[in-house]
Design an enzyme around this catalytic site. Structure first.
Site, mmCIF file in Angstrom:
data_model
loop_
_atom_site.group_PDB
_atom_site.id
_atom_site.type_symbol
_atom_site.label_atom_id
_atom_site.label_comp_id
_atom_site.label_asym_id
_atom_site.label_seq_id
_atom_site.Cartn_x
_atom_site.Cartn_y
_atom_site.Cartn_z
ATOM 1 C CG ASP A 143 -6.444 18.491 -26.132
ATOM 2 O OD1 ASP A 143 -6.319 19.624 -26.626
ATOM 3 O OD2 ASP A 143 -7.276 18.226 -25.255
ATOM 4 C CG HIS A 158 -12.415 22.173 -20.117
ATOM 5 N ND1 HIS A 158 -12.527 21.737 -21.401
ATOM 6 C CD2 HIS A 158 -13.372 23.125 -19.973
ATOM 7 C CE1 HIS A 158 -13.493 22.393 -22.010
ATOM 8 N NE2 HIS A 158 -14.019 23.245 -21.171
ATOM 9 C CG HIS A 210 -13.877 13.422 -26.687
ATOM 10 N ND1 HIS A 210 -15.197 13.738 -26.474
ATOM 11 C CD2 HIS A 210 -13.207 14.593 -26.718
ATOM 12 C CE1 HIS A 210 -15.306 15.052 -26.392
ATOM 13 N NE2 HIS A 210 -14.110 15.593 -26.532
HETATM 14 N N1 CMC Z 1 -5.546 5.750 -22.475
HETATM 15 C C1 CMC Z 1 -5.758 4.487 -22.064
HETATM 16 N N2 CMC Z 1 -6.965 3.983 -21.740
HETATM 17 C C2 CMC Z 1 -8.005 4.831 -21.826
HETATM 18 C C3 CMC Z 1 -7.861 6.157 -22.247
HETATM 19 C C4 CMC Z 1 -6.573 6.615 -22.582
HETATM 20 N N3 CMC Z 1 -6.368 7.850 -22.999
HETATM 21 N N4 CMC Z 1 -9.059 6.771 -22.245
HETATM 22 C C5 CMC Z 1 -9.931 5.844 -21.834
HETATM 23 N N5 CMC Z 1 -9.305 4.680 -21.574
HETATM 24 C C6 CMC Z 1 -9.912 3.405 -21.160
HETATM 25 C C7 CMC Z 1 -10.349 3.472 -19.716
HETATM 26 O O1 CMC Z 1 -9.318 3.032 -18.866
HETATM 27 C C8 CMC Z 1 -11.537 2.548 -19.732
HETATM 28 O O2 CMC Z 1 -11.043 1.238 -19.773
HETATM 29 P P1 CMC Z 1 -11.828 0.034 -18.987
HETATM 30 O O3 CMC Z 1 -13.157 -0.078 -19.674
HETATM 31 O O4 CMC Z 1 -10.952 -1.140 -19.142
HETATM 32 O O5 CMC Z 1 -11.947 0.518 -17.567
HETATM 33 C C9 CMC Z 1 -12.187 2.806 -21.085
HETATM 34 O O6 CMC Z 1 -11.113 3.265 -21.928
HETATM 35 C C10 CMC Z 1 -13.288 3.861 -21.054
HETATM 36 O O7 CMC Z 1 -12.757 5.080 -20.548
HETATM 37 P P2 CMC Z 1 -13.521 6.094 -19.580
HETATM 38 O O8 CMC Z 1 -12.525 6.654 -18.596
HETATM 39 O O9 CMC Z 1 -14.768 5.473 -19.049
HETATM 40 O O10 CMC Z 1 -13.948 7.229 -20.598
HETATM 41 P P3 CMC Z 1 -14.461 8.677 -20.204
HETATM 42 O O11 CMC Z 1 -15.455 9.051 -21.232
HETATM 43 O O12 CMC Z 1 -14.875 8.772 -18.788
HETATM 44 O O13 CMC Z 1 -13.121 9.548 -20.341
HETATM 45 C C11 CMC Z 1 -11.440 10.951 -21.228
HETATM 46 C C12 CMC Z 1 -12.830 10.323 -21.443
HETATM 47 C C13 CMC Z 1 -11.177 11.987 -22.318
HETATM 48 C C14 CMC Z 1 -11.374 11.671 -19.862
HETATM 49 C C15 CMC Z 1 -10.388 9.817 -21.295
HETATM 50 O O14 CMC Z 1 -10.461 9.160 -22.524
HETATM 51 C C16 CMC Z 1 -8.975 10.341 -21.035
HETATM 52 O O15 CMC Z 1 -8.584 10.495 -19.876
HETATM 53 N N6 CMC Z 1 -8.180 10.623 -22.133
HETATM 54 C C17 CMC Z 1 -6.840 11.166 -21.964
HETATM 55 C C18 CMC Z 1 -6.906 12.649 -21.659
HETATM 56 C C19 CMC Z 1 -7.265 13.482 -22.856
HETATM 57 O O16 CMC Z 1 -6.716 13.301 -23.935
HETATM 58 N N7 CMC Z 1 -8.175 14.452 -22.669
HETATM 59 C C20 CMC Z 1 -8.585 15.372 -23.712
HETATM 60 C C21 CMC Z 1 -10.021 15.187 -24.078
HETATM 61 S S1 CMC Z 1 -10.476 16.127 -25.527
HETATM 62 C C22 CMC Z 1 -10.517 17.764 -24.957
HETATM 63 C C23 CMC Z 1 -11.793 18.493 -25.289
HETATM 64 O O17 CMC Z 1 -12.563 18.081 -26.150
HETATM 65 O O18 CMC Z 1 -12.034 19.535 -24.610
#
Ligand code: CMC
Length: 429
Positions: free
Chosen positions: A362, A267, A306
């Site tokens: 972030d 988070h 995100h």
């Molecule tokens: N780098 C590389 N690939 C990514 C990334 C990333 N940062 N984020 C998502 N993907 C890929 C993921 O591997 C998946 O690929 P595929 O379809 O081939 O399997 C696709 O994009 C969809 O991702 P997801 O994991 O299903 O997306 P999610 O909504 O579950 O996850 C997230 C969102 C924020 C957890 C993720 O994008 C992530 O881990 N980002 C990096 C960490 C980060 O910056 N977090 C801060 C979020 S903002 C804070 C706030 O608002 O409080």
């Protein structure tokens, strides 16, 4: 067109009309669907509440596809440009912008509640020398409930207002003291002559000077960062505040649980991970191989992507501008060059474009915090101070919402049943 969903239960052949309102169906309506009279009603299985609305709220609107964020209907861009954090805190908690008289009264109230009981100081001094400031913040916010037992009367509007003022006012004091403790420096008392954010900087950085005079550009940038973090509808920490608040406990205990949720790396901790990643990349020449690693699934581009935003996070755009203002004062963070290049490449690369991965809040915030000389452990404390008005606005909405109940989700039980207990004396014989 009828606003309803027709469901056929193939176990019984029976059909049900489930009303649709606001794009949702009521889980209780599904509960009427049963395989037999003595069977439990149908429930939804939704770990992480990914597709479950838990409340009606008029605090914050997000359209993730369009990259829109609004507090009480006002776009975040306009608030960041023209408002200030205390006015935004008022807006979130009152539902409308203040008149001049209302703002003056609000600012006065908040300013004069920035001091904390001396015993809180003693209590905070008792933490280990290397205590994480988020742990200290969580504990001291929770401890406020013991100093203000009147806060338990959550049904009285005036009383609620008092606690909201106290919490917004004292959060920077507690946050700054958590920071000073780790540095082995004496705690600095609030300076009521300074603005909310300037006073926070004073409590963080003042040494022997009579009055701390922060650069107004830094004050403005930090104030904007607080505005950007002030609310984000039903995120994990807000959900924690609402969930604990639904037991009708006092708001300090509810907000302490929000601080706990924010403490988690999934988070509040991503900006720290961005810094670590930029340091590891080290120089622009290493970016292409890093991007290859991301595309091969060996790396993650931290600060990108995100759950809700499938477009440029509107907060990231504003932060980029704030970063320029801060670096004008502090000198450019050498990692910025790598971040900018990384963003440029990622925004053009098919892997990221196809997956709608854009910079989130972030991506740049850690760089700014580092320029302020904050250690990474403090990043989440800054987030918590910014988020406090949002937590409180959501709590306020919750306690006045007649539809709300104590948060108590269902489970799908997967364990054993009806085992015969054998006392230890026999089992161990
Ligand atoms: N780098 C590389 N690939 C990514 C990334 C990333 N940062 N984020 C998502 N993907 C890929 C993921 O591997 C998946 O690929 P595929 O379809 O081939 O399997 C696709 O994009 C969809 O991702 P997801 O994991 O299903 O997306 P999610 O909504 O579950 O996850 C997230 C969102 C924020 C957890 C993720 O994008 C992530 O881990 N980002 C990096 C960490 C980060 O910056 N977090 C801060 C979020 S903002 C804070 C706030 O608002 O409080």
């Amino acid at each position: 067109m009828t606003d309803s969903l027709t469901v056929r239960d193939n176990r019984t052949g029976q059909e049900y009309d489930v009303p649709i309102a606001d794009g949702t169906i009521k889980a209780a309506d599904l509960g009427k669907i049963k395989a037999g009279d003595d069977q439990p009603g149908l429930a939804v299985y939704d770990p992480g509440f990914v597709n479950t609305a838990s409340c009606r709220s008029s605090v914050t609107f997000i359209d993730g596809d369009e990259g829109i964020l609004e507090y009480r209907g006002y776009p975040i861009e306009q608030l960041a440009e023209g408002s200030n954090f205390l006015e935004v805190a008022y807006l979130l908690n009152h539902g409308a912008l203040p008149t001049k008289a209302e703002f003056d009264a609000w600012e006065h109230e908040i300013t004069y509640h920035t001091f904390v009981h001396e015993n809180i100081k003693t209590f905070m001094e008792g933490f280990r020398y290397d205590a994480h400031p988020m742990g200290m913040l969580m504990a001291s916010v929770g401890a406020l409930s013991t100093f203000y037992p009147d806060a338990r009367d959550i049904h009285d509007a005036e009383n609620r207002h008092m606690q909201i003022v106290r919490m917004i006012a004292k959060m920077p004091t507690l946050g700054a003291w958590s920071f000073r403790h780790a540095q082995g420096k004496p705690f600095v008392y609030p300076d009521n002559e300074l603005s909310y954010t300037a006073n926070f900087l004073s409590m963080l950085f003042k040494m022997s000077e009579k009055t701390f005079e922060p650069d107004p550009r830094l004050v403005k940038a930090l104030d904007v960062l607080f505005i950007l973090h002030a609310d984000h509808e039903q995120n994990a920490s807000t959900n924690a505040v609402r969930s604990v608040g639904s037991t009708q406990v006092d708001p300090y205990s509810a907000v302490a649980s929000g601080v706990g949720a924010l403490y988690g790396p999934l988070h509040g901790g991503a900006n720290e991970a961005v810094l670590r990643m930029l340091r590891r990349i080290g120089s622009k020449e290493n970016i292409p191989s890093f991007i290859e690693g991301v595309k091969n699934g060996n790396e993650k581009l931290m600060g990108f992507g995100h759950r809700v935003y499938k477009n440029y996070d509107p907060r990231a755009r504003i932060i980029k501008k704030a970063a320029d203002d801060v670096f004008e004062v502090t000198g450019v963070n050498p990692l910025l060059e790598i971040a900018l290049e990384l963003e440029k490449i990622a925004l053009e690369d098919e892997y990221f474009v196809k997956r709608k991965l854009y910079p989130n809040v972030d991506f740049y915030s850690g760089l700014i915090y580092e320029a302020f000389q904050f250690p990474p452990e403090m990043f989440t404390v800054l987030f918590a101070i910014g988020r406090t008005p949002g937590w409180l606005a959501q709590w306020l909405e919750l306690v006045q919402d007649k539809e709300q109940k104590i948060a108590r989700p269902k489970q799908i039980y997967t364990g054993a049943r009806r085992l015969d207990f054998v006392p230890a004396s026999e089992r161990w014989a």
